[in-house]
Design a protein around this motif. Structure first.
Motif: not given
Length: 152
Positions: A100-117
Motif C-alpha cells: 500500500v502506497g507503492r506506485t506502478a505502471t499498469l501492465q494490463e488495462p483494468i477492464r470491468e474493474g479488474r486488471g494486473r500490475i
C-alpha cells in the motif's frame, strides 16, 4: 509415598514443588508452569507462617495453591499480553499490506474493474476504475491477494 515426603518436608514441600514446576518450565517452555510454580511458592510462604495451626490442613493448602495458581496465571497472561511485541518490520508477514502506497505502471488495462500490475518480480491482481495499460497508478488498499489501485 507423596504423603510421607510431604509430612517429612513439612511446609517446605510447597517450596520443593514450586522449584520442580519452575524447573519443568525450562524443559517444556510455554510460560505456563511459571505461574503454577509461583502459586506453589506463595503457598509455601503461607505454610511457613501457618503450619502449626490446626486449620491449615492439606485441603486448605490445596485450595490456597489453586487460588494462587489461578491468580498468578491471570496476572501473568495480562502482563504477557500488555508487553506488545513491537517489531521493526510490522508488515513482514503481510505482503499485500506492505505494498500500500507503492506506485506502478499498469501492465494490463483494468477492464470491468479488474486488471494486473507488476511490482518487483510478481504479478498482482488489481481492482479499480477502468484504465488503459501504461497508466501510472498508486496502490491504495489491499484485500487478501487483490490490490485496490487509483490513478496517480
Amino acid at each position: 509415598m507423596l504423603a510421607r515426603i510431604a509430612a517429612e518436608l513439612g511446609p517446605w514441600s510447597w517450596w520443593v514443588a514450586g522449584m520442580i514446576l519452575l524447573a519443568a518450565e525450562l524443559v517444556a517452555p510455554g510460560v505456563f508452569l511459571v505461574w503454577i510454580g509461583l502459586g506453589a511458592l506463595a503457598t509455601g510462604i503461607l505454610s511457613l507462617l501457618f503450619w502449626t495451626l490446626p486449620a491449615w490442613s492439606w485441603q486448605v493448602q490445596c485450595l490456597v495453591f489453586a487460588t494462587f495458581s489461578l491468580a498468578f496465571t491471570l496476572i501473568g497472561r495480562k502482563l504477557m499480553a500488555s508487553r506488545g511485541a513491537s517489531s521493526d518490520e510490522p508488515l513482514l508477514n503481510q505482503r499485500t499490506a506492505s505494498l500500500v502506497g507503492r506506485t506502478a505502471t499498469l501492465q494490463e488495462p483494468i477492464r470491468e474493474g479488474r486488471g494486473r500490475i507488476r511490482l518487483d518480480d510478481t504479478w498482482w491482481p488489481v481492482t479499480g476504475p477502468d484504465l488503459p495499460a501504461g497508466t501510472r497508478i498508486k496502490v491504495s488498499a489491499s484485500h487478501g491477494r487483490d490490490l485496490t489501485v487509483e490513478p496517480f
